[in-house]
Design a protein around this motif. Structure first.
Motif, PDB file in Angstrom:
ATOM      1  N   UNK A   1       2.820   6.016   4.390  1.00 41.03           N
ATOM      2  CA  UNK A   1       2.469   4.619   4.631  1.00 41.03           C
ATOM      3  C   UNK A   1       3.059   3.703   3.556  1.00 41.03           C
ATOM      4  N   UNK A   2       3.016   4.158   2.308  1.00 36.32           N
ATOM      5  CA  UNK A   2       3.632   3.398   1.207  1.00 36.32           C
ATOM      6  C   UNK A   2       5.112   3.166   1.481  1.00 36.32           C
ATOM      7  N   UNK A   3       5.777   4.224   1.945  1.00 37.86           N
ATOM      8  CA  UNK A   3       7.210   4.125   2.217  1.00 37.86           C
ATOM      9  C   UNK A   3       7.525   3.163   3.342  1.00 37.86           C
ATOM     10  N   UNK A   4       6.762   3.241   4.418  1.00 36.88           N
ATOM     11  CA  UNK A   4       6.977   2.312   5.533  1.00 36.88           C
ATOM     12  C   UNK A   4       6.761   0.874   5.089  1.00 36.88           C
ATOM     13  N   UNK A   5       5.702   0.665   4.314  1.00 35.80           N
ATOM     14  CA  UNK A   5       5.388  -0.694   3.860  1.00 35.80           C
ATOM     15  C   UNK A   5       6.497  -1.233   2.951  1.00 35.80           C
ATOM     16  N   UNK A   6       6.955  -0.396   2.022  1.00 36.06           N
ATOM     17  CA  UNK A   6       8.007  -0.826   1.089  1.00 36.06           C
ATOM     18  C   UNK A   6       9.315  -1.154   1.809  1.00 36.06           C
ATOM     19  N   UNK A   7       9.540  -0.483   2.941  1.00 41.90           N
ATOM     20  CA  UNK A   7      10.772  -0.715   3.708  1.00 41.90           C
ATOM     21  C   UNK A   7      10.608  -1.783   4.786  1.00 41.90           C
ATOM     22  N   UNK A   8       9.451  -2.441   4.784  1.00 39.86           N
ATOM     23  CA  UNK A   8       9.234  -3.532   5.726  1.00 39.86           C
ATOM     24  C   UNK A   8       8.964  -3.089   7.151  1.00 39.86           C
TER      25      UNK A   8
END
Length: 220
Positions: A152-159
């Motif tokens: 989830x952190x990764x998806x959020x950071x990548x918009x």
């Protein structure tokens, strides 16, 4: 006669030369095959850990995994370069021999690597490690929650906010069924931010209200 003698000698020399070349080729071929055999055998012998090593590595990962929950632990916010290298070395050994370890141990390795990469602000690697960990079968809910959090952190950071919401939904479902407050708060927080950034403000407010309610109910 001289010519005939010369021709016979030429034929004999040519025959023996071909025989010599044939034996040399066979000899080189045999040496090459032996080298391949010993190299292959040596590589297998070197890479195959003993039962004691497997037990030790599994125990080491378990300890690191427990310590990672402490913000000042081995792979917490104060991760040192030496500790990070030790983790990578241990993880490489386990992943290289993954057929000898159970799925949860391998998933813990990926969770630790994801956490370590996240602490070093390497979002891409953290995301990839989390994705790899989630491919393991029959994961324990707690390990799955940690991996989903990193994903989830990764998806959020990548918009990728819709993917963030989708991943948070999975976390909320698991955390709710197991009363995992920490993961539940994080998942609601991720989802609230993603809702806000997709202009779904009412849902964002609803999730923030749930976070406030959970904190209030669990601090009394």
């Amino acid at each position: 006669r001289i010519w005939l003698s010369f021709k016979v000698e030429f034929i004999q020399d040519n025959f023996y030369s071909k025989q010599r070349d044939r034996y040399m080729s066979k000899g080189i071929c045999h040496v090459f095959i032996l080298m391949l055999f010993f190299f292959s055998y040596g590589a297998q012998a070197q890479s195959a850990p003993t039962d004691l090593e497997i037990s030790y590595n599994t125990e080491s990962i378990d300890k690191l995994y427990l310590a990672s929950e402490n913000p000042h632990g081995v792979v917490g916010k104060t991760t040192t370069l030496k500790a990070s290298r030790q983790l990578v070395e241990l993880s490489n050994h386990i992943i290289r021999n993954r057929q000898l370890y159970n799925a949860n141990t391998i998933a813990k390795v990926y969770a630790l690597l994801a956490n370590d990469a996240s602490n070093r602000a390497d979002v891409a690697k953290a995301f990839q490690f989390a994705s790899d960990g989630l491919t393991q079968p029959s994961l324990s809910p707690e390990i799955k929650l940690r991996l989903l959090q990193s994903l989830s952190d990764g998806y959020y950071a990548n918009g990728k906010y819709h993917k963030t919401i989708e991943t948070a939904n999975k976390s909320i479902a698991i955390a709710t069924s197991r009363a995992e407050l920490k993961f539940l708060l994080i998942a609601f927080g991720h989802r609230a931010m993603a809702f806000a950034l997709t202009a779904d403000y009412q849902k964002a407010n609803d999730d923030l209200a749930k976070v406030a309610s959970l904190i209030k109910d669990n601090t009394q």
